[in-house]
Design a protein around this motif. Structure first.
Motif, short mmCIF file in Angstrom:
data_model
loop_
_atom_site.label_atom_id
_atom_site.label_comp_id
_atom_site.label_asym_id
_atom_site.label_seq_id
_atom_site.Cartn_x
_atom_site.Cartn_y
_atom_site.Cartn_z
N THR A 42 66.43 -17.98 137.78
CA THR A 42 66.16 -16.65 137.22
C THR A 42 66.48 -15.54 138.21
OG1 THR A 42 63.83 -16.82 137.84
CG2 THR A 42 64.40 -17.42 135.58
N ASN A 43 66.45 -15.82 139.51
CA ASN A 43 66.77 -14.79 140.51
C ASN A 43 68.27 -14.70 140.78
OD1 ASN A 43 67.35 -17.02 142.10
ND2 ASN A 43 65.75 -16.62 143.60
N GLN A 62 54.94 -17.31 130.34
CA GLN A 62 53.74 -17.60 131.12
C GLN A 62 52.48 -17.09 130.44
OE1 GLN A 62 54.94 -15.79 134.80
NE2 GLN A 62 56.10 -17.59 135.45
N VAL A 63 52.53 -15.85 129.97
CA VAL A 63 51.34 -15.22 129.38
C VAL A 63 50.97 -15.86 128.04
CG1 VAL A 63 50.47 -13.07 128.36
CG2 VAL A 63 51.62 -13.03 130.58
N ASN A 64 51.96 -16.10 127.19
CA ASN A 64 51.68 -16.58 125.84
C ASN A 64 51.57 -18.09 125.71
OD1 ASN A 64 51.72 -14.05 124.11
ND2 ASN A 64 53.61 -13.85 125.27
N TYR A 65 52.22 -18.84 126.59
CA TYR A 65 52.24 -20.30 126.44
C TYR A 65 51.89 -21.04 127.72
CZ TYR A 65 54.32 -19.10 122.03
OH TYR A 65 54.54 -18.56 120.78
N GLY A 66 51.54 -20.33 128.77
CA GLY A 66 51.14 -20.98 130.02
C GLY A 66 52.25 -21.78 130.68
N VAL A 67 53.50 -21.39 130.46
CA VAL A 67 54.63 -22.15 130.97
C VAL A 67 54.66 -22.14 132.49
CG1 VAL A 67 57.16 -22.18 131.11
CG2 VAL A 67 56.04 -21.89 128.90
N GLU A 115 66.28 -13.52 122.26
CA GLU A 115 65.78 -13.58 123.64
C GLU A 115 65.75 -12.17 124.21
OE1 GLU A 115 63.80 -14.43 126.13
OE2 GLU A 115 64.51 -16.45 125.64
N PHE A 116 64.79 -11.93 125.10
CA PHE A 116 64.71 -10.65 125.77
C PHE A 116 65.98 -10.42 126.59
CE2 PHE A 116 60.17 -11.87 125.42
CZ PHE A 116 59.71 -10.79 124.71
N GLU A 117 66.32 -9.16 126.76
CA GLU A 117 67.49 -8.81 127.57
C GLU A 117 67.24 -9.13 129.04
OE1 GLU A 117 71.30 -7.79 127.90
OE2 GLU A 117 70.24 -7.74 125.99
N ASN A 118 66.04 -8.84 129.50
CA ASN A 118 65.66 -8.96 130.90
C ASN A 118 64.96 -10.30 131.14
OD1 ASN A 118 63.91 -8.70 133.25
ND2 ASN A 118 64.46 -6.54 133.25
N ILE A 119 65.44 -11.08 132.09
CA ILE A 119 64.87 -12.41 132.35
C ILE A 119 63.41 -12.33 132.81
CG2 ILE A 119 65.67 -12.61 134.74
CD1 ILE A 119 65.61 -15.43 132.08
N GLU A 120 63.04 -11.24 133.47
CA GLU A 120 61.64 -11.08 133.89
C GLU A 120 60.72 -10.98 132.67
OE1 GLU A 120 64.14 -9.24 135.33
OE2 GLU A 120 64.15 -10.28 137.26
N LEU A 134 62.09 -22.27 134.42
CA LEU A 134 63.00 -21.57 133.52
C LEU A 134 64.18 -21.12 134.37
CD1 LEU A 134 60.55 -19.33 131.45
CD2 LEU A 134 61.79 -21.35 130.66
N MET A 135 65.35 -21.23 133.81
CA MET A 135 66.57 -20.85 134.51
C MET A 135 67.07 -19.51 133.97
SD MET A 135 66.99 -23.19 136.67
CE MET A 135 65.98 -24.62 136.96
N ALA A 136 68.20 -19.06 134.51
CA ALA A 136 68.82 -17.83 134.04
C ALA A 136 69.31 -18.03 132.60
CB ALA A 136 69.98 -17.44 134.95
N LYS A 137 69.46 -16.93 131.90
CA LYS A 137 69.94 -16.96 130.52
C LYS A 137 71.35 -17.54 130.49
CE LYS A 137 69.63 -12.95 128.54
NZ LYS A 137 69.48 -11.77 127.68
N VAL A 138 71.61 -18.39 129.48
CA VAL A 138 72.91 -19.06 129.36
C VAL A 138 73.48 -18.93 127.96
CG1 VAL A 138 72.35 -20.80 131.11
CG2 VAL A 138 71.90 -21.29 128.69
#
Length: 154
Positions: free
Chosen positions: A12-13, A83-88, A71-76, A92-96
């Motif tokens: 993601t970074n 994390q907030v909604n599903y406790g993941v 999907e959201f535009e921003n990976i953050e 997670l990797m960068a968008k593909v």
């Protein structure tokens, strides 16, 4: 290249990471989306990860915006949402992109190994400890339905 571990992906970074880091571990690779009818599967994927991570299973989520822009535009935003909604807590990797000329090389390989083009978000690929695809699960297959197959590769 003939094993999943031969490929690199982006975190993601933006850093490039070799999947060789997971050599010898079974993987569940999923193209995900945060605004899809199948998005609640994040909960089941997290449950699988928690249940089997001590046995070596790694779930890898690859956000994808290729199907109806879900999907959201921003990976953050994506990582926070998961994390907030599903406790993941699984990686997670960068968008593909998973189909077409711009498809990620990893997904080209997965599709060649098992089943051709990806039809929608939450297509899941199970990879054994040797880096070979042992199963493909279409979006409607709930994560819990894969338990027996996962246990075979552990």
């Amino acid at each position: 290249m003939n094993k999943v571990y031969d490929y690199t992906v982006r975190k993601t970074n933006g850093d490039v990471m070799s999947l060789d880091a997971y050599k010898g571990q079974p993987l569940l690779i999923v193209n995900t989306a945060s605004k899809c009818g199948y998005t609640p599967q994040f909960k089941g994927l997290q449950e699988l990860y928690e249940a089997y991570k001590t046995d070596g299973l790694v779930v890898l989520g690859f956000p994808c915006d290729q199907f109806a822009n879900q999907e959201f535009e921003n990976i953050e935003e994506t990582t926070e949402f998961c994390q907030v909604n599903y406790g993941v807590t699984f990686p997670l990797m960068a968008k593909v992109k998973v189909n077409g000329e711009e498809a990620e090389n990893l997904f080209r390989f997965l599709k060649e190994e098992n089943g051709g083009d990806i039809k929608w978000n939450f297509t899941k690929f199970l990879v054994d400890r040797n880096g070979h695809v042992t199963g493909r699960y279409e979006p409607a297959v709930e994560p819990a339905e894969m338990k027996k197959d996962i246990e075979k590769v552990l």
